[in-house]
Design a protein around this motif. Structure first.
Motif, PDB file in Angstrom:
ATOM      1  N   VAL A 148       0.762  -1.101   0.231  1.00 14.12           N
ATOM      2  CA  VAL A 148      -0.102   0.065   0.024  1.00 14.12           C
ATOM      3  C   VAL A 148       0.761   1.162  -0.113  1.00 14.12           C
ATOM      4  O   VAL A 148       0.256   2.498  -0.274  1.00 14.12           O
ATOM      5  CB  VAL A 148      -1.119  -0.060   1.251  1.00 14.12           C
ATOM      6  CG1 VAL A 148      -1.894  -1.231   1.172  1.00 14.12           C
ATOM      7  CG2 VAL A 148      -0.214   0.058   2.359  1.00 14.12           C
ATOM      8  N   ASP A 149       2.081   1.182   0.149  1.00 11.41           N
ATOM      9  CA  ASP A 149       2.870   2.345   0.285  1.00 11.41           C
ATOM     10  C   ASP A 149       4.479   1.920   0.068  1.00 11.41           C
ATOM     11  O   ASP A 149       4.925   0.827   0.285  1.00 11.41           O
ATOM     12  CB  ASP A 149       2.834   3.296   1.434  1.00 11.41           C
ATOM     13  CG  ASP A 149       3.153   2.237   2.776  1.00 11.41           C
ATOM     14  OD1 ASP A 149       3.792   1.533   2.884  1.00 11.41           O
ATOM     15  OD2 ASP A 149       2.592   2.669   3.664  1.00 11.41           O
ATOM     16  N   ILE A 150       5.336   2.858  -0.278  1.00 10.80           N
ATOM     17  CA  ILE A 150       6.722   3.072  -0.417  1.00 10.80           C
ATOM     18  C   ILE A 150       7.185   3.860   0.548  1.00 10.80           C
ATOM     19  O   ILE A 150       7.019   5.048   0.647  1.00 10.80           O
ATOM     20  CB  ILE A 150       7.345   3.096  -1.747  1.00 10.80           C
ATOM     21  CG1 ILE A 150       6.952   2.152  -2.565  1.00 10.80           C
ATOM     22  CG2 ILE A 150       8.580   3.032  -1.535  1.00 10.80           C
ATOM     23  CD1 ILE A 150       7.284   2.218  -3.974  1.00 10.80           C
ATOM     24  N   HIS A 151       7.853   3.437   1.840  1.00 13.20           N
ATOM     25  CA  HIS A 151       8.384   4.326   2.795  1.00 13.20           C
ATOM     26  C   HIS A 151      10.047   4.168   2.570  1.00 13.20           C
ATOM     27  O   HIS A 151      10.412   3.153   2.316  1.00 13.20           O
ATOM     28  CB  HIS A 151       8.032   3.969   4.213  1.00 13.20           C
ATOM     29  CG  HIS A 151       6.715   4.307   4.590  1.00 13.20           C
ATOM     30  ND1 HIS A 151       6.309   5.741   4.515  1.00 13.20           N
ATOM     31  CD2 HIS A 151       5.875   3.886   5.060  1.00 13.20           C
ATOM     32  CE1 HIS A 151       5.198   6.070   5.243  1.00 13.20           C
ATOM     33  NE2 HIS A 151       4.726   4.723   5.364  1.00 13.20           N
ATOM     34  N   MET A 152      10.757   5.407   2.713  1.00 11.97           N
ATOM     35  CA  MET A 152      11.951   5.222   2.759  1.00 11.97           C
ATOM     36  C   MET A 152      12.391   5.700   4.133  1.00 11.97           C
ATOM     37  O   MET A 152      12.190   6.731   4.619  1.00 11.97           O
ATOM     38  CB  MET A 152      12.615   6.397   1.769  1.00 11.97           C
ATOM     39  CG  MET A 152      14.093   5.976   1.429  1.00 11.97           C
ATOM     40  SD  MET A 152      15.194   6.349   2.665  1.00 11.97           S
ATOM     41  CE  MET A 152      15.622   7.977   2.358  1.00 11.97           C
ATOM     42  N   ARG A 347      -1.389  12.033   2.769  1.00  6.27           N
ATOM     43  CA  ARG A 347      -1.422  12.161   4.316  1.00  6.27           C
ATOM     44  C   ARG A 347      -0.333  11.349   4.975  1.00  6.27           C
ATOM     45  O   ARG A 347      -0.092  11.728   6.148  1.00  6.27           O
ATOM     46  CB  ARG A 347      -2.748  11.762   4.728  1.00  6.27           C
ATOM     47  CG  ARG A 347      -3.869  12.840   4.014  1.00  6.27           C
ATOM     48  CD  ARG A 347      -5.454  12.342   4.045  1.00  6.27           C
ATOM     49  NE  ARG A 347      -6.205  13.063   3.418  1.00  6.27           N
ATOM     50  CZ  ARG A 347      -6.430  13.501   2.134  1.00  6.27           C
ATOM     51  NH1 ARG A 347      -5.639  12.685   1.317  1.00  6.27           N
ATOM     52  NH2 ARG A 347      -7.316  14.360   1.841  1.00  6.27           N
ATOM     53  N   LYS A 348      -0.336   9.959   4.649  1.00  7.96           N
ATOM     54  CA  LYS A 348       0.712   9.323   5.284  1.00  7.96           C
ATOM     55  C   LYS A 348       2.273   9.675   5.238  1.00  7.96           C
ATOM     56  O   LYS A 348       2.951   9.383   6.085  1.00  7.96           O
ATOM     57  CB  LYS A 348       0.769   7.961   4.683  1.00  7.96           C
ATOM     58  CG  LYS A 348       1.386   6.660   5.506  1.00  7.96           C
ATOM     59  CD  LYS A 348       0.977   6.590   6.787  1.00  7.96           C
ATOM     60  CE  LYS A 348       1.460   5.248   7.404  1.00  7.96           C
ATOM     61  NZ  LYS A 348       2.798   5.148   7.623  1.00  7.96           N
ATOM     62  N   GLY A 349       2.554  10.246   4.186  1.00  5.73           N
ATOM     63  CA  GLY A 349       3.868  10.907   3.967  1.00  5.73           C
ATOM     64  C   GLY A 349       4.658   9.783   3.191  1.00  5.73           C
ATOM     65  O   GLY A 349       5.856  10.104   2.914  1.00  5.73           O
ATOM     66  N   SER A 350       4.108   8.814   2.735  1.00  2.00           N
ATOM     67  CA  SER A 350       4.794   7.883   1.700  1.00  2.00           C
ATOM     68  C   SER A 350       4.705   8.120   0.530  1.00  2.00           C
ATOM     69  O   SER A 350       3.932   9.423   0.152  1.00  2.00           O
ATOM     70  CB  SER A 350       4.186   6.433   2.127  1.00  2.00           C
ATOM     71  OG  SER A 350       2.627   6.570   1.833  1.00  2.00           O
ATOM     72  N   ILE A 351       5.300   7.422  -0.489  1.00  4.66           N
ATOM     73  CA  ILE A 351       4.925   7.638  -1.853  1.00  4.66           C
ATOM     74  C   ILE A 351       4.180   6.461  -2.293  1.00  4.66           C
ATOM     75  O   ILE A 351       4.217   5.357  -1.754  1.00  4.66           O
ATOM     76  CB  ILE A 351       6.177   7.683  -2.811  1.00  4.66           C
ATOM     77  CG1 ILE A 351       7.090   6.558  -2.741  1.00  4.66           C
ATOM     78  CG2 ILE A 351       6.988   9.047  -2.034  1.00  4.66           C
ATOM     79  CD1 ILE A 351       8.545   6.628  -3.596  1.00  4.66           C
TER      80      ILE A 351
END
Length: 425
Positions: A148-152, A347-351
């Protein structure tokens, strides 16, 4: 003539009656509105920014004919443990959050998850998702999680006001400039590095230092290849020394602090900078701050800094109940669709996990991340994609001991190597 007229009138009356009956029949045959597909969704997103983000998925699912039943459990480890206990106990949620990692590999191997092969095929996951994500969610040819997201996890977030107060004009371009930045923040009477002294946060900061100071090649030799000679090398010793050097720039309240409380120090301009995953950006956004105006962000030092890829995914516990299977497939489809992806990430800050989204909702940090992801040479799998949970936990223990106790770098190297031996596959 009269008989003919009478017959005609009778035919007309019968036709009208048939139409009336047909109308009643059609009305009677109209099915009742379908019951929404109910889905209990277990997750650990409880902070302000996280809650605002997951509501985007919930609302999109409800609009698509589902009924989202939220089951938030504070704390990632607690949430995952709750999910596994519920699966074993026969009371599994319809969907449950895990990190995009090897965390759910055991329950896949035990046959406890439904696969998403038809959803993946219909939505072309093999073409739109990054290979580094596919390598985790596709096991033995089957798709077992919806990313559901890519976080770094190695972003650097800083307070524009704090940097101005410390007379810092430019973002650091290498490790030495970074240390100089921390020194200036300290001299200005600020907390240089907002830090949460919890083992997983210590590991995040260590891996950021590892990737930037040690470099991607050493990172992969240690985590992917389990190269004990690499662990014992002077280069790895330098990573350990650089990591612990940061402790001098944290404040006495750091031990045990939650990540979002550390972020709040930067949001309130009491601290200059935080090394944290881009989920921290959600806290800035929830406070009404704007990237580039109130806070800055950079994903490492220089234009070729490695971009560590992490993220979240939802798995779908095994069931044969048709409505639950339908709900699972609908959830997986909605969560990975371009519209909800953009709304969630904003809203989450992810991409987003896919490039074909409307980027107008995304801030400068997210757009920078999306652009970087197009350069596959900069993508670096996070440690949890490369090691199993037991080894990851053992390495966390080694690093927290090194950070918090009076250990030498050599002792930490030895303990790191021993943990790898003890948790060999």
């Amino acid at each position: 003539m009269k008989e003919a007229n009478k017959e005609a009138r009778m035919r007309a009356a019968l036709a009208v009656a048939a139409l009336v009956l047909a109308g009643h029949g059609a009305h009677a045959a109209t099915p009742a509105p379908a019951e929404p597909l109910k889905a209990t969704v277990s997750h650990w997103w409880t902070s302000g920014g996280e809650s605002a983000a997951i509501r985007q998925f919930a609302e999109a699912f409800n609009r698509a004919g589902g009924q989202w039943i939220d089951q938030a459990v504070a704390g990632a480890e607690q949430s995952r443990a709750s999910t596994i206990n519920r699966i074993v106990g026969g009371n599994a949620p319809v969907a449950a959050q895990f990190n995009t990692s090897r965390q759910f590999r055991d329950i896949v191997d035990q046959g406890l998850l439904n696969n998403l092969d038809d959803v993946a095929a219909k939505n072309n996951w093999d073409r739109v998702l990054p290979q580094v994500i596919l390598d985790v969610i596709r096991i033995d040819g089957h798709y077992y999680a919806a990313p559901v997201d890519i976080h770094m996890p190695a972003w650097f977030f800083y307070s524009k006001k704090a940097f101005a107060q410390a007379k810092i004009k430019d973002e650091p371009r290498n490790w030495d400039e970074f240390i100089a930045t921390l020194d200036k923040l300290k001299a200005a009477g600020l907390i240089p590095l907002a830090f949460g002294g919890q083992v997983w946060q210590e590991k995040i900061v260590f891996d950021a230092v590892f990737a930037l100071v040690g470099g991607p090649e050493l990172f992969l030799k240690v985590y992917r290849d389990r190269d004990l000679n690499a662990v014992r090398s002077p280069a790895f010793r330098n990573v350990l020394v650089s990591f612990r050097r940061l402790k001098a720039y944290t404040d006495p309240g750091a031990p045990g602090r939650n990540w979002n409380d550390a972020t709040a120090l930067v949001v309130s301009n009491r601290a200059g900078l935080q090394i944290m995953g881009d989920w921290a950006k959600g806290e800035f956004l929830a406070a009404g701050q704007v990237a580039g105006r109130d806070f800055g962000c950079f994903p490492g030092f220089g234009p070729k800094a490695p971009y560590i890829v992490a993220g979240d995914a939802f798995v779908f516990p095994k069931t044969a109940k048709p409505n639950i299977v339908k709900a699972q497939k609908l959830l997986a489809t909605v969560m990975t669709s371009p519209g909800p992806q953009a709304a969630f990430s904003a809203r989450k800050g992810s991409i987003p996990i896919r490039p074909d989204v409307d980027m107008s909702q995304l801030d400068m940090c997210a757009r920078q991340g999306l652009a970087i992801m197009q350069d596959t040479s900069r993508q670096l799998p996070n440690a949890e994609m490369l090691v199993d949970p037991d080894l990851n936990g053992a390495l966390q223990d080694v690093l927290t001991n090194f950070w918090n106790r009076n250990q030498t770098p050599e002792q930490a190297q030895q303990a790191f190597a021993q943990a790898m031996k003890d948790n060999a596959w």
